[in-house]
Write a protein that holds these residues in place. Structure first.
Motif, PDB file in Angstrom:
ATOM      1  N   LEU A 209       0.826  -1.206   0.000  1.00  0.00           N
ATOM      2  CA  LEU A 209       0.000   0.000   0.000  1.00  0.00           C
ATOM      3  C   LEU A 209       0.857   1.250   0.000  1.00  0.00           C
ATOM      4  CD1 LEU A 209      -2.658  -0.946   2.715  1.00  0.00           C
ATOM      5  CD2 LEU A 209      -2.725  -1.381   0.245  1.00  0.00           C
ATOM      6  N   ILE A 210       0.337   2.293  -0.607  1.00  0.00           N
ATOM      7  CA  ILE A 210       0.947   3.616  -0.471  1.00  0.00           C
ATOM      8  C   ILE A 210       0.015   4.472   0.377  1.00  0.00           C
ATOM      9  CG2 ILE A 210      -0.028   4.427  -2.686  1.00  0.00           C
ATOM     10  CD1 ILE A 210       2.579   6.172  -2.909  1.00  0.00           C
ATOM     11  N   VAL A 211       0.603   5.194   1.299  1.00  0.00           N
ATOM     12  CA  VAL A 211      -0.169   6.040   2.204  1.00  0.00           C
ATOM     13  C   VAL A 211       0.236   7.491   1.943  1.00  0.00           C
ATOM     14  CG1 VAL A 211      -0.863   6.430   4.585  1.00  0.00           C
ATOM     15  CG2 VAL A 211      -0.001   4.186   3.892  1.00  0.00           C
TER      16      VAL A 211
ATOM     17  N   PHE B 285       5.045   3.709   2.547  1.00  0.00           N
ATOM     18  CA  PHE B 285       4.569   2.428   2.027  1.00  0.00           C
ATOM     19  C   PHE B 285       4.402   1.425   3.165  1.00  0.00           C
ATOM     20  CE2 PHE B 285       6.727   4.568  -1.416  1.00  0.00           C
ATOM     21  CZ  PHE B 285       5.865   4.384  -2.483  1.00  0.00           C
ATOM     22  N   VAL B 286       3.333   0.650   3.080  1.00  0.00           N
ATOM     23  CA  VAL B 286       3.097  -0.400   4.060  1.00  0.00           C
ATOM     24  C   VAL B 286       2.834  -1.694   3.285  1.00  0.00           C
ATOM     25  CG1 VAL B 286       1.598  -1.231   5.911  1.00  0.00           C
ATOM     26  CG2 VAL B 286       2.123   1.222   5.726  1.00  0.00           C
ATOM     27  N   ASN B 287       3.641  -2.711   3.556  1.00  0.00           N
ATOM     28  CA  ASN B 287       3.483  -3.990   2.869  1.00  0.00           C
ATOM     29  C   ASN B 287       3.004  -5.044   3.860  1.00  0.00           C
ATOM     30  OD1 ASN B 287       3.524  -5.836   0.841  1.00  0.00           O
ATOM     31  ND2 ASN B 287       5.746  -5.859   0.567  1.00  0.00           N
ATOM     32  N   TYR B 288       1.799  -5.568   3.645  1.00  0.00           N
ATOM     33  CA  TYR B 288       1.252  -6.584   4.539  1.00  0.00           C
ATOM     34  C   TYR B 288       1.660  -7.986   4.102  1.00  0.00           C
ATOM     35  CZ  TYR B 288      -1.781  -3.240   6.917  1.00  0.00           C
ATOM     36  OH  TYR B 288      -2.248  -2.200   7.662  1.00  0.00           O
ATOM     37  N   VAL B 289       1.601  -8.903   5.042  1.00  0.00           N
ATOM     38  CA  VAL B 289       1.838 -10.312   4.718  1.00  0.00           C
ATOM     39  C   VAL B 289       0.626 -10.870   3.974  1.00  0.00           C
ATOM     40  CG1 VAL B 289       2.214 -12.608   5.698  1.00  0.00           C
ATOM     41  CG2 VAL B 289       3.358 -10.611   6.710  1.00  0.00           C
TER      42      VAL B 289
ATOM     43  N   ALA C  75      -4.338  -5.974   3.746  1.00  0.00           N
ATOM     44  CA  ALA C  75      -4.141  -4.775   2.934  1.00  0.00           C
ATOM     45  C   ALA C  75      -5.490  -4.180   2.526  1.00  0.00           C
ATOM     46  CB  ALA C  75      -3.306  -5.102   1.704  1.00  0.00           C
ATOM     47  N   GLU C  76      -6.375  -5.064   2.113  1.00  0.00           N
ATOM     48  CA  GLU C  76      -7.715  -4.618   1.718  1.00  0.00           C
ATOM     49  C   GLU C  76      -8.455  -4.007   2.906  1.00  0.00           C
ATOM     50  OE1 GLU C  76     -10.188  -7.763   0.233  1.00  0.00           O
ATOM     51  OE2 GLU C  76     -11.770  -6.391  -0.421  1.00  0.00           O
ATOM     52  N   LYS C  77      -8.298  -4.641   4.058  1.00  0.00           N
ATOM     53  CA  LYS C  77      -8.953  -4.136   5.272  1.00  0.00           C
ATOM     54  C   LYS C  77      -8.385  -2.761   5.650  1.00  0.00           C
ATOM     55  CE  LYS C  77      -9.903  -5.550  10.046  1.00  0.00           C
ATOM     56  NZ  LYS C  77      -9.405  -6.433  11.132  1.00  0.00           N
ATOM     57  N   ALA C  78      -7.078  -2.591   5.462  1.00  0.00           N
ATOM     58  CA  ALA C  78      -6.449  -1.309   5.789  1.00  0.00           C
ATOM     59  C   ALA C  78      -7.008  -0.195   4.899  1.00  0.00           C
ATOM     60  CB  ALA C  78      -4.931  -1.407   5.635  1.00  0.00           C
TER      61      ALA C  78
ATOM     62  N   ALA D 217      -0.220   0.395  -3.904  1.00  0.00           N
ATOM     63  CA  ALA D 217       0.945   1.023  -4.522  1.00  0.00           C
ATOM     64  C   ALA D 217       1.148   0.436  -5.910  1.00  0.00           C
ATOM     65  CB  ALA D 217       2.189   0.777  -3.668  1.00  0.00           C
ATOM     66  N   ARG D 218       1.537   1.307  -6.836  1.00  0.00           N
ATOM     67  CA  ARG D 218       1.881   0.791  -8.159  1.00  0.00           C
ATOM     68  C   ARG D 218       3.263   0.171  -8.100  1.00  0.00           C
ATOM     69  NH1 ARG D 218       1.913   5.783 -11.648  1.00  0.00           N
ATOM     70  NH2 ARG D 218       2.491   6.719  -9.686  1.00  0.00           N
ATOM     71  N   PRO D 219       3.543  -0.856  -8.915  1.00  0.00           N
ATOM     72  CA  PRO D 219       4.900  -1.401  -8.953  1.00  0.00           C
ATOM     73  C   PRO D 219       5.871  -0.289  -9.320  1.00  0.00           C
ATOM     74  CG  PRO D 219       3.387  -2.716 -10.288  1.00  0.00           C
ATOM     75  CD  PRO D 219       2.653  -1.484  -9.896  1.00  0.00           C
TER      76      PRO D 219
END
Length: 324
Positions: free
Chosen positions: A18-20, A61-65, A70-73, A92-94
């Motif tokens: 994710l991008i915040v 950026f936040v990267n979930y396992v 991620a969807e919930k965030a 986040a875009r690649p």
DNA sequence: TGCGATT
């Protein structure tokens, strides 16, 4: 905040990253990790900072396992109010070279143009990632200035070719479209200049005494009050009185404007106008003062003031533009 | 003789 095309489609390959955006300036990486860690297990987390000053650039950026977290965030934290900011949480875009430097700065927009209309105007050139129109903080009225971030740089280049110096449908004036400045440059500059000044300090004493600090070079008289008769409230911007300062040196900076105008009363904003490429002052700037009387005395005192080897011309700002 | 704007 409008959903972008990117958010509508998402990306099958990056459902955990994710991008915040729009984080408060003082938020730390630990606080970001703590906030998003409350949703689920985080694989990695990074607050993006200025390379030189270390200051937060307001996004991370936040990267979930687990993609479900991620969807919930996104569902629970997007749009969350933190201090004065409303944070934006999206996939986040690649990362790749083609998405860099695709951010445009747009000025001269009709004040009535909405964010949606701005997007419509630019969407013919490519996929818009983010858009924004800057508004006056007090009145909420558009400042006629905005940003468009495209997915790819080539799209931004085409938009400049197609829209710069063009009149949008129904508009009476052409708009300016160019690549946006890198925000990190400004962050460094602002931080460095803060080391040398405390802009809102006021000297004690009555106005007349302040005025005496500045000797007149030429007798070019302006009576700040009577010269206004019959004029269509120049300089008045709703949030204060805007003053035009002409004949500044190429190396003039904001601190000189604070120093000159601060003694006359409440100054809320100063701006030195610079050439984008050379970063040298174009010879003029603006000062906003809260109170009419103090602005009038400042103008009467500083018009004709000799700064270095230059004689300044100081007046209320008019709304003249560059049209011939 | 010149009147901006940079999330």
């Amino acid at each position: 905040m409008l959903p972008t095309l990117w958010e509508q489609f998402g990306d099958e390959d990056s459902k955990t990253n994710l991008i915040v955006n729009y984080l408060p300036q003082n938020m730390t990486q630990e606080e970001l990790k703590s906030l998003f860690g409350s949703i689920g297990e985080i694989e990695s987390c990074k607050l993006v900072r200025d390379k030189i000053t270390g200051q937060s650039l307001g996004y991370g950026f936040v990267n979930y396992v687990d993609p479900k977290d991620a969807e919930k965030a996104i569902n629970t934290l997007n749009g969350l109010r933190l201090q004065t900011k409303t944070i934006k949480v999206s996939y986040a875009r690649p990362s790749s070279a083609s998405i860099r430097d695709a951010n445009l700065y747009v000025s001269g927009l009709p004040k009535t143009m909405t964010q949606k209309e701005l997007e419509q105007l630019f969407s013919q050139y490519g996929r818009i990632i983010t858009s924004r129109i800057l508004v006056d903080q007090v009145t909420g009225v558009s400042r006629g200035v905005g940003f468009i971030r495209f997915d790819r740089r080539v799209e931004a280049e085409e938009a400049i070719k197609g829209l710069n110096c063009q009149k949008p449908p129904g508009a009476t004036e052409p708009i300016t479209v160019k690549f946006a400045n890198n925000p990190s440059q400004k962050t460094s500059q602002a931080l460095l200049s803060q080391l040398y000044q405390s802009p809102n300090r006021r000297y004690p004493g009555p106005l007349a005494q302040q005025a005496q600090r500045f000797s007149r070079f030429s007798p070019m008289a302006i009576d700040g009050v009577t010269s206004l008769a019959g004029i269509n409230i120049p300089g008045h911007a709703g949030t204060g009185w805007c003053i035009f300062v002409y004949n500044l040196a190429p190396d003039a900076d904001e601190s000189i404007l604070w120093q000159m105008f601060g003694p006359f009363g409440a100054v809320t904003n100063v701006k030195v106008i610079r050439d984008f490429n050379t970063n040298k002052c174009k010879g003029f700037g603006f000062v906003t003062m809260t109170n009419y009387d103090e602005a009038a005395v400042a103008i009467a005192s500083l018009n004709g003031y000799r700064l270095g080897d230059r004689v300044l011309q100081v007046s209320f700002k008019t709304n003249k533009t560059h049209k011939a």
